[in-house]
Design a protein around this motif. Structure first.
Motif, mmCIF file in Angstrom:
data_model
loop_
_atom_site.group_PDB
_atom_site.id
_atom_site.type_symbol
_atom_site.label_atom_id
_atom_site.label_comp_id
_atom_site.label_asym_id
_atom_site.label_seq_id
_atom_site.Cartn_x
_atom_site.Cartn_y
_atom_site.Cartn_z
ATOM 1 N N SER A 55 0.832 -1.213 0.000
ATOM 2 C CA SER A 55 0.000 0.000 0.000
ATOM 3 C C SER A 55 0.858 1.249 0.000
ATOM 4 O O SER A 55 0.559 2.226 -0.690
ATOM 5 C CB SER A 55 -0.911 0.022 1.229
ATOM 6 O OG SER A 55 -1.860 -1.009 1.126
ATOM 7 N N THR A 56 1.926 1.220 0.776
ATOM 8 C CA THR A 56 2.807 2.389 0.853
ATOM 9 C C THR A 56 3.404 2.670 -0.525
ATOM 10 O O THR A 56 3.462 3.824 -0.966
ATOM 11 C CB THR A 56 3.921 2.141 1.898
ATOM 12 O OG1 THR A 56 3.293 1.794 3.135
ATOM 13 C CG2 THR A 56 4.782 3.359 2.112
ATOM 14 N N CYS A 57 3.831 1.607 -1.227
ATOM 15 C CA CYS A 57 4.393 1.804 -2.574
ATOM 16 C C CYS A 57 3.332 2.270 -3.568
ATOM 17 O O CYS A 57 3.623 3.068 -4.464
ATOM 18 C CB CYS A 57 5.072 0.526 -3.065
ATOM 19 S SG CYS A 57 6.636 0.239 -2.224
ATOM 20 N N VAL A 58 2.096 1.791 -3.411
ATOM 21 C CA VAL A 58 1.005 2.268 -4.280
ATOM 22 C C VAL A 58 0.810 3.769 -4.049
ATOM 23 O O VAL A 58 0.747 4.571 -4.990
ATOM 24 C CB VAL A 58 -0.322 1.506 -3.992
ATOM 25 C CG1 VAL A 58 -1.509 2.184 -4.677
ATOM 26 C CG2 VAL A 58 -0.212 0.054 -4.441
ATOM 27 N N ALA A 59 0.736 4.166 -2.769
ATOM 28 C CA ALA A 59 0.440 5.560 -2.438
ATOM 29 C C ALA A 59 1.566 6.498 -2.899
ATOM 30 O O ALA A 59 1.317 7.518 -3.544
ATOM 31 C CB ALA A 59 0.215 5.698 -0.937
ATOM 32 N N TYR A 60 2.812 6.135 -2.591
ATOM 33 C CA TYR A 60 3.934 7.000 -2.996
ATOM 34 C C TYR A 60 4.130 6.941 -4.520
ATOM 35 O O TYR A 60 4.518 7.928 -5.141
ATOM 36 C CB TYR A 60 5.217 6.621 -2.252
ATOM 37 C CG TYR A 60 5.230 7.200 -0.844
ATOM 38 C CD1 TYR A 60 5.717 8.479 -0.598
ATOM 39 C CD2 TYR A 60 4.705 6.471 0.223
ATOM 40 C CE1 TYR A 60 5.694 9.016 0.688
ATOM 41 C CE2 TYR A 60 4.680 6.998 1.510
ATOM 42 C CZ TYR A 60 5.178 8.276 1.733
ATOM 43 O OH TYR A 60 5.144 8.809 3.000
ATOM 44 N N GLY A 61 3.851 5.801 -5.101
ATOM 45 C CA GLY A 61 3.973 5.678 -6.560
ATOM 46 C C GLY A 61 2.983 6.594 -7.266
ATOM 47 O O GLY A 61 3.359 7.347 -8.179
ATOM 48 N N LEU B 282 6.151 6.268 8.651
ATOM 49 C CA LEU B 282 7.066 5.284 9.236
ATOM 50 C C LEU B 282 7.268 4.110 8.265
ATOM 51 O O LEU B 282 8.393 3.631 8.075
ATOM 52 C CB LEU B 282 6.471 4.776 10.557
ATOM 53 C CG LEU B 282 7.477 4.413 11.630
ATOM 54 C CD1 LEU B 282 8.154 5.665 12.148
ATOM 55 C CD2 LEU B 282 6.773 3.682 12.774
ATOM 56 N N SER B 283 6.165 3.658 7.651
ATOM 57 C CA SER B 283 6.284 2.599 6.628
ATOM 58 C C SER B 283 7.186 3.089 5.514
ATOM 59 O O SER B 283 8.019 2.341 4.986
ATOM 60 C CB SER B 283 4.919 2.242 6.027
ATOM 61 O OG SER B 283 4.055 1.735 6.998
ATOM 62 N N ALA B 284 7.044 4.377 5.128
ATOM 63 C CA ALA B 284 7.873 4.940 4.051
ATOM 64 C C ALA B 284 9.328 5.011 4.489
ATOM 65 O O ALA B 284 10.230 4.697 3.696
ATOM 66 C CB ALA B 284 7.362 6.322 3.671
ATOM 67 N N ALA B 285 9.560 5.417 5.748
ATOM 68 C CA ALA B 285 10.945 5.530 6.238
ATOM 69 C C ALA B 285 11.632 4.160 6.156
ATOM 70 O O ALA B 285 12.818 4.067 5.792
ATOM 71 C CB ALA B 285 10.954 6.059 7.664
ATOM 72 N N ALA C 63 2.156 -6.467 15.453
ATOM 73 C CA ALA C 63 2.894 -5.342 16.062
ATOM 74 C C ALA C 63 2.073 -4.067 15.948
ATOM 75 O O ALA C 63 1.363 -3.868 14.959
ATOM 76 C CB ALA C 63 4.227 -5.174 15.329
ATOM 77 N N ASP C 64 2.150 -3.186 16.941
ATOM 78 C CA ASP C 64 1.401 -1.906 16.979
ATOM 79 C C ASP C 64 -0.099 -2.115 16.787
ATOM 80 O O ASP C 64 -0.766 -1.308 16.125
ATOM 81 C CB ASP C 64 1.844 -0.924 15.863
ATOM 82 C CG ASP C 64 3.331 -0.754 15.794
ATOM 83 O OD1 ASP C 64 3.944 -0.676 16.864
ATOM 84 O OD2 ASP C 64 3.865 -0.717 14.676
#
Ligand SMILES: NC(=O)c1ccc[n+]([C@@H]2O[C@H](COP(=O)([O-])OP(=O)(O)OC[C@H]3O[C@@H](n4cnc5c(N)ncnc54)[C@H](O)[C@@H]3O)[C@@H](O)[C@H]2O)c1
Length: 420
Positions: free
Chosen positions: A22-28, A74-77, A117-118
């Motif tokens: 999801s993080t790669c979809v969003a930043y992409g 944080l996922s992006a970092a 986690a979290d």
């Protein structure tokens, strides 16, 4: 621009919204919008698929569910540290990501998953509620997303963690029986509750995970009843993709495959989940089926090992050893090694599938999207596992649906190498 309702955007609801894919979809998508990226890997941006009347990449709004509280930044970092996202892209995408973050809701934890986690305590509570209550909550979140952004349609995509394996329940074979089981409160996999909520809310559904999702007959019946397209399951991004390209070679040349051994090492959160034997079982079954079917050998000696190797991070490495026999009994072997960023390989496929599901719904197509089989390890609706045959079917589908004389300025020739 899309010919249909050009001023209203397409919503893509990601289950597992805080995860790596999801993080790669969003930043992409943000990077494409900012002109920082080329659409490398997004097949729907290239000929012939780009000639379909698909939602523009600029017109996609993201929302989703997750069960953890980790910030997208944080996922992006993590992905910057792994060498997958660039810091420039992360900085330029900040406003888009902040908007997405406000549209992530607490999802429903799958009952056997207690140790995420979290973990968001709201998700733990929701996961323990009766199934009907979970479905109502999920559907309400999706409806709010559609209403608040005045979206013309929402496609729901499951990119959540692999669930623990469950043996098939009798109610999965028939929709009435499944409805009755929901009424009695019998526990069901979260992925099936999400799929049920999506379809009853009028959303096409894509299952990128090996989870049950919309694969059981009861859910397939629901999709047909609601006249909605759906597809899955388990994205074909790495080792299995290469296997289903290579295996037809042996079948076509009448070479006898004696053994096909595969070994995968992965170091991301997905790998951590798969380190658990009950979750691994869900994944491995898809990997063996494709090979046996292409080689037409139910008793083929094949095995896929998966190990969690944290230092590899998102860079999955697979090593395959193929032992085969030729004329006069000569024994030979082929070996390959594949090292790929799991999330970079998966994200463009998620974007393609969301657009194709939207397109199918726009065309009034209902039920299994058989033409998307090339994207999956275990295509719903079956058919060939041979990648070449599957891709030909997708091209044939596109050619049947091409708008006559349609030309999108952004279309690219397949095979033309996009600039970095
Ligand atoms: N990356 C690939 O190449 C690839 C290929 C095929 C399939 N997949 C599948 O895609 C999925 C996602 O992969 P990833 O690398 O992004 O994993 P990830 O662990 O980074 O992300 C998964 C996310 O799902 C969330 N989640 C867990 N249970 C949930 C639930 N019940 N509801 C909502 N969210 C939930 C987790 O908190 C996490 O944020 C996995 O199931 C994986 O097996 C990945």
């Amino acid at each position: 621009l899309t010919p249909h309702s050009p001023h209203r955007r397409l919503g893509v609801w990601l289950i597992g919204a805080r995860g790596s894919i999801s993080t790669c979809v969003a930043y992409g998508l943000a990077g494409l919008r900012e002109g920082l990226l080329e659409p490398v890997g997004i097949a729907t941006e290239y000929e012939p698929l780009s000639r379909l009347s698909l939602a523009s990449l600029d017109d996609i709004a993201l929302g989703g569910h997750d069960v953890c509280m980790r910030d997208l930044s944080l996922s992006a970092a993590e992905l910057v540290k792994h060498g997958i996202l660039s810091s420039d892209l992360v900085a330029a995408s900040a406003p888009h990501i902040a908007a997405f973050e406000t549209r992530i809701r607490a999802g429903a934890l799958d009952e056997p998953d207690v140790g995420v986690a979290d973990l968001d305590p709201r998700s733990a509570r929701l996961g323990g509620a009766p199934p009907r209550e979970q479905i109502a909550r999920i559907a309400q979140d999706i409806d709010e997303f559609r209403r608040e952004l005045d979206l013309r349609r929402v496609v729901v995509v499951n990119v959540a963690s692999t669930e623990a394996f469950r043996h098939e329940l009798s109610e999965w074979s028939d929709l009435d029986a499944f409805e009755r089981a929901l009424d009695t409160g019998r526990s069901q996999p979260a992925s099936m509750l999400y799929a049920y909520a999506a379809l009853t809310s009028g959303c096409p559904y894509v299952n990128f995970t090996p989870n049950r999702g919309s694969s059981p007959a009861a859910l397939r019946e629901l999709a047909r009843q609601k006249k909605l397209p759906h597809c899955g399951s388990d994205g074909k991004t790495g080792e299995t993709l290469v296997k289903t390209v290579l295996a037809p070679l042996f079948a076509s040349r009448a070479l006898r495959v004696l053994a096909w051994q595969g070994y995968n090492m992965l170091g991301n959160r997905d790998g951590e989940v798969l380190a658990d034997v009950s979750h691994r079982e869900t994944k491995v079954k898809n990997k063996n089926e494709a090979l046996r079917s292409i080689l037409n050998d139910e008793r083929l000696h094949t095995h896929v090992g998966i190990d969690f190797v944290p230092s590899l991070q998102d860079w999955k490495t697979a090593w395959d050893f193929i032992h085969f026999e030729g004329f006069l009994g000569a024994k030979m072997s082929l070996q390959f090694t594949w090292s790929g960023s799991d999330s970079c390989l998966a994200a463009p496929l998620v974007i393609d599938l969301a657009r194709l599901a939207d397109f199918a719904a726009e065309n009034g197509e209902a039920g299994e999207m058989l033409h998307t089989a090339s994207y999956f390890k275990a295509p719903i609706g079956g058919g060939s596992h041979d990648f070449h045959a599957q891709f030909d079917a997708l091209v044939a589908y596109a050619e049947r649906h091409l708008a006559p004389g349609r030309s999108r300025g952004a279309s690219r020739e397949r095979g033309s190498t996009p600039r970095a």
